[in-house]
Scaffold this motif. Structure first.
Motif, PDB file in Angstrom:
ATOM      1  N   ARG A   1       0.836  -1.194   0.000  1.00 23.55           N
ATOM      2  CA  ARG A   1       0.000   0.000   0.000  1.00 23.55           C
ATOM      3  C   ARG A   1       0.865   1.236   0.000  1.00 23.55           C
ATOM      4  O   ARG A   1       1.833   1.339   0.750  1.00 23.55           O
ATOM      5  N   TYR A   2       0.499   2.165  -0.862  1.00 27.83           N
ATOM      6  CA  TYR A   2       1.287   3.394  -0.971  1.00 27.83           C
ATOM      7  C   TYR A   2       0.384   4.603  -1.043  1.00 27.83           C
ATOM      8  O   TYR A   2      -0.728   4.528  -1.561  1.00 27.83           O
ATOM      9  N   LEU A   3       0.914   5.706  -0.566  1.00 26.12           N
ATOM     10  CA  LEU A   3       0.288   6.995  -0.853  1.00 26.12           C
ATOM     11  C   LEU A   3       0.670   7.361  -2.286  1.00 26.12           C
ATOM     12  O   LEU A   3      -0.168   7.648  -3.118  1.00 26.12           O
ATOM     13  N   VAL A   4       1.982   7.312  -2.550  1.00 21.08           N
ATOM     14  CA  VAL A   4       2.493   7.482  -3.911  1.00 21.08           C
ATOM     15  C   VAL A   4       3.487   6.349  -4.125  1.00 21.08           C
ATOM     16  O   VAL A   4       4.472   6.248  -3.401  1.00 21.08           O
TER      17      VAL A   4
ATOM     18  N   VAL B   1      -3.527  14.853  -5.630  1.00 17.78           N
ATOM     19  CA  VAL B   1      -3.721  14.453  -7.028  1.00 17.78           C
ATOM     20  C   VAL B   1      -3.029  13.113  -7.286  1.00 17.78           C
ATOM     21  O   VAL B   1      -3.610  12.198  -7.880  1.00 17.78           O
ATOM     22  N   PHE B   2      -1.819  12.953  -6.778  1.00 14.21           N
ATOM     23  CA  PHE B   2      -1.103  11.697  -7.030  1.00 14.21           C
ATOM     24  C   PHE B   2      -1.723  10.536  -6.269  1.00 14.21           C
ATOM     25  O   PHE B   2      -1.730   9.412  -6.756  1.00 14.21           O
ATOM     26  N   TRP B   3      -2.262  10.830  -5.097  1.00 10.31           N
ATOM     27  CA  TRP B   3      -2.964   9.782  -4.358  1.00 10.31           C
ATOM     28  C   TRP B   3      -4.153   9.311  -5.186  1.00 10.31           C
ATOM     29  O   TRP B   3      -4.407   8.114  -5.313  1.00 10.31           O
ATOM     30  N   GLY B   4      -4.873  10.259  -5.798  1.00 18.17           N
ATOM     31  CA  GLY B   4      -6.000   9.932  -6.657  1.00 18.17           C
ATOM     32  C   GLY B   4      -5.580   9.087  -7.842  1.00 18.17           C
ATOM     33  O   GLY B   4      -6.206   8.072  -8.159  1.00 18.17           O
ATOM     34  N   ILE B   5      -4.470   9.483  -8.489  1.00 19.34           N
ATOM     35  CA  ILE B   5      -3.960   8.721  -9.629  1.00 19.34           C
ATOM     36  C   ILE B   5      -3.636   7.297  -9.186  1.00 19.34           C
ATOM     37  O   ILE B   5      -3.979   6.319  -9.849  1.00 19.34           O
ATOM     38  N   GLU B   6      -2.994   7.189  -8.029  1.00 18.41           N
ATOM     39  CA  GLU B   6      -2.604   5.890  -7.485  1.00 18.41           C
ATOM     40  C   GLU B   6      -3.831   5.005  -7.267  1.00 18.41           C
ATOM     41  O   GLU B   6      -3.850   3.839  -7.664  1.00 18.41           O
ATOM     42  N   GLN B   7      -4.868   5.580  -6.679  1.00 17.26           N
ATOM     43  CA  GLN B   7      -6.088   4.814  -6.414  1.00 17.26           C
ATOM     44  C   GLN B   7      -6.741   4.377  -7.721  1.00 17.26           C
ATOM     45  O   GLN B   7      -7.194   3.237  -7.844  1.00 17.26           O
ATOM     46  N   ALA B   8      -6.758   5.277  -8.705  1.00 13.46           N
ATOM     47  CA  ALA B   8      -7.366   4.958  -9.999  1.00 13.46           C
ATOM     48  C   ALA B   8      -6.578   3.838 -10.686  1.00 13.46           C
ATOM     49  O   ALA B   8      -7.153   2.949 -11.295  1.00 13.46           O
ATOM     50  N   GLN B   9      -5.255   3.897 -10.548  1.00 13.42           N
ATOM     51  CA  GLN B   9      -4.395   2.908 -11.195  1.00 13.42           C
ATOM     52  C   GLN B   9      -4.606   1.509 -10.627  1.00 13.42           C
ATOM     53  O   GLN B   9      -4.449   0.516 -11.328  1.00 13.42           O
TER      54      GLN B   9
ATOM     55  N   PRO C   1       6.323   3.742  -5.944  1.00 17.31           N
ATOM     56  CA  PRO C   1       7.588   3.999  -6.645  1.00 17.31           C
ATOM     57  C   PRO C   1       7.396   4.271  -8.136  1.00 17.31           C
ATOM     58  O   PRO C   1       8.175   5.005  -8.728  1.00 17.31           O
ATOM     59  N   ARG C   2       6.343   3.688  -8.737  1.00 12.20           N
ATOM     60  CA  ARG C   2       6.100   3.929 -10.159  1.00 12.20           C
ATOM     61  C   ARG C   2       5.884   5.402 -10.444  1.00 12.20           C
ATOM     62  O   ARG C   2       6.201   5.897 -11.511  1.00 12.20           O
ATOM     63  N   TYR C   3       5.255   6.101  -9.504  1.00 15.79           N
ATOM     64  CA  TYR C   3       4.906   7.500  -9.746  1.00 15.79           C
ATOM     65  C   TYR C   3       5.799   8.459  -8.988  1.00 15.79           C
ATOM     66  O   TYR C   3       5.648   9.667  -9.103  1.00 15.79           O
ATOM     67  N   TYR C   4       6.716   7.913  -8.208  1.00 22.61           N
ATOM     68  CA  TYR C   4       7.457   8.772  -7.281  1.00 22.61           C
ATOM     69  C   TYR C   4       8.247   9.873  -7.999  1.00 22.61           C
ATOM     70  O   TYR C   4       8.212  11.030  -7.604  1.00 22.61           O
ATOM     71  N   ASP C   5       8.935   9.486  -9.105  1.00 21.28           N
ATOM     72  CA  ASP C   5       9.720  10.486  -9.841  1.00 21.28           C
ATOM     73  C   ASP C   5       8.837  11.608 -10.384  1.00 21.28           C
ATOM     74  O   ASP C   5       9.167  12.782 -10.263  1.00 21.28           O
ATOM     75  N   ASP C   6       7.702  11.200 -10.985  1.00 18.43           N
ATOM     76  CA  ASP C   6       6.773  12.196 -11.516  1.00 18.43           C
ATOM     77  C   ASP C   6       6.242  13.070 -10.388  1.00 18.43           C
ATOM     78  O   ASP C   6       6.053  14.275 -10.559  1.00 18.43           O
ATOM     79  N   TYR C   7       6.002  12.433  -9.253  1.00 21.27           N
ATOM     80  CA  TYR C   7       5.480  13.163  -8.099  1.00 21.27           C
ATOM     81  C   TYR C   7       6.458  14.260  -7.669  1.00 21.27           C
ATOM     82  O   TYR C   7       6.090  15.426  -7.514  1.00 21.27           O
ATOM     83  N   ILE C   8       7.726  13.872  -7.511  1.00 20.64           N
ATOM     84  CA  ILE C   8       8.742  14.839  -7.077  1.00 20.64           C
ATOM     85  C   ILE C   8       8.886  15.956  -8.109  1.00 20.64           C
ATOM     86  O   ILE C   8       8.949  17.139  -7.768  1.00 20.64           O
TER      87      ILE C   8
END
Lengths: 109, 332
Positions: B67-70, B139-147, B72-79
């Motif tokens: 379980r992640y908030l963000v 926003v990234f949490w939302g993307i993560e949940q959608a993914q 690793p797949r999105y971490y770079d984009d997040y930063i």
């Protein structure tokens, strides 16, 4: 000089996949958590208690193990055993392990 | 002594979903007692608990899913997004803080006024930073949940980004940030002096009569246009930060900005009524020079300034376009 921590990490990774195979192989007859740990230990399969107990639960939730509580003794214990699906999967997995062994051995020659 | 075991189990299961808590609690308790000898001492218990590992890690192992908030797949984009969005938010809130500070009525000393403007600017910047952090994370949490609900391996070759064209067109982030800081600080000081303290700049005659240098009627318009110029400069800098490299559109914007600020400066410098109508007269009285002589000296100084500004503007525009045209030529 090789880095010991890198080596240890690789050994842990290498063993991880084989641990499940060892666990499944010891569960054709019912076992509770600690007895399974001891069985594995006697076969020189090293697995941490903190890894084994959650693993048993996961395998059960995947339908590979069945469990039942034995409350006849002074302390209740949860016994695990391979389900029919688990048994079938174990046989297939064992074949796969032999294949891998042969392939890797050939590659290492 | 048994207290330790109960506390350990509690520390594990409180991190797990409620539905499985009771069962895992019983199981863990049975396992721990199995691992202990008949009449365990505190040492025995401590050893077993250490063997099981930290409650946090054990709880993670009981949670099958990662379980992640963000993740690793999105971490770079997040930063990356976090950097850009916080820069924009901080800039916008700083500028609004500045404008508020400048427009606020002056009732204190100049020094206190400057300090209060700086303080309000930083407070706004800080708020902007937290706002950016909250929004990007949500926003990234939302993307993560959608993914989680869609397949993870789906991607199209057409989604691949274009290769960046030329390194020569790269814009240094650090340089741009320095640019923004200096632009803002100096412009604000300049605007403040011109809008609030221009009546202090002028000439004190020997008879102790004060004549201001600037013509207040013209100055108001100048300050207004100068603020517009500052805002467009900040927009340009933010765009440079986001794009990271020169494109034709960015160069057009930059050129327009250069021309605008150039035009602004020239227009006001050459206005005959930019200087207060009485100023030359006042100097003439003390120095013995005629008003015409002083005016012609002033005109010469203005001419020199105009020549310098013209040369630097032409240089800056032409080097930029030279760089872009050269890179495009190479790209072919």
């Amino acid at each position: 000089m090789i880095d010991q921590s890198i080596l240890n990490n690789l050994i842990v990774e290498l063993r991880r996949g084989t641990q499940i195979l060892a666990v499944l192989s010891s569960l054709s007859k019912t076992q509770y958590g600690y007895s399974l740990l001891q069985t594995l230990e006697s076969k020189n399969i090293l697995i941490e208690a903190g890894t084994l107990y959650p693993l048993l639960r996961r395998l059960e939730s995947q339908g590979l193990l069945t469990s039942q509580w034995d409350t006849s003794e002074s302390r209740p214990r949860k016994y695990y055993q391979l389900s029919d699906d688990g048994m079938e999967l174990f046989v297939t997995l064992k074949k796969e392990w032999k294949n891998i062994q042969a392939e890797i051995n050939a590659a290492l020659e | 002594m048994k207290d330790l075991i109960e506390r350990y189990i509690y520390a594990v299961v409180r991190r797990l979903p409620e539905a499985s808590q009771e069962e895992i609690k019983e199981e863990l308790k049975a396992n721990i007692y199995d691992m202990l000898p008949g009449n365990p001492t505190e040492e025995h218990i401590t050893k077993v608990l250490y063997d099981l590992g930290s409650p946090r890690d054990l709880a993670v192992k009981y949670q099958a899913k990662e379980r992640y908030l963000v993740s690793p797949r999105y971490y770079d984009d997040y930063i990356h997004s976090l950097k850009i969005v916080s820069m924009i938010f901080v800039l916008i809130s700083m500028v609004s803080g500045l404008i508020e500070g400048i427009l606020a009525p002056v009732e204190t000393e100049i020094f206190e006024h400057i300090v209060s403007i700086i303080a309000s600017t930083f407070a706004e910047a800080f708020q902007g930073l937290f706002g950016a952090f909250a929004i990007v994370t949500l926003v990234f949490w939302g993307i993560e949940q959608a993914q989680l609900k869609t397949s993870r391996c789906e991607w199209k070759v057409s989604d691949l980004p274009e290769l960046p064209k030329q390194n020569a067109l790269k814009i240094s982030r650090t340089e741009t940030i320095f640019e923004i800081v200096f632009e803002t600080v100096f412009s604000v000081i300049f605007i403040m002096i011109l809008s609030h303290y221009h009546t202090w700049i002028g000439y004190y005659s020997e008879a102790n009569v004060f004549t201001p240098f600037f013509n207040p009627d013209v100055l108001g318009t100048f300050v207004l246009l100068f603020i517009v110029s500052l805002l467009s400069a900040l927009c340009l800098s933010v765009l440079k930060l986001i794009k990271g490299r020169w494109s034709s559109n960015l160069a057009i914007f930059s050129t327009l900005y250069d021309l605008f600020s150039f035009g602004l400066l020239i227009f006001f410098l050459t206005q005959s009524n930019f200087v207060h109508p009485d100023f030359f007269q006042a100097i003439s009285l003390d120095s013995g020079l005629s008003v015409a002589e002083i005016a012609s000296g002033y005109e010469t100084a203005i001419r020199v300034i105009i020549i310098i500004v013209t040369i630097t503007t032409i240089l800056s525009i032409s080097t930029l376009w030279y760089k872009i045209i050269k890179a495009k030529h190479k790209g072919r």
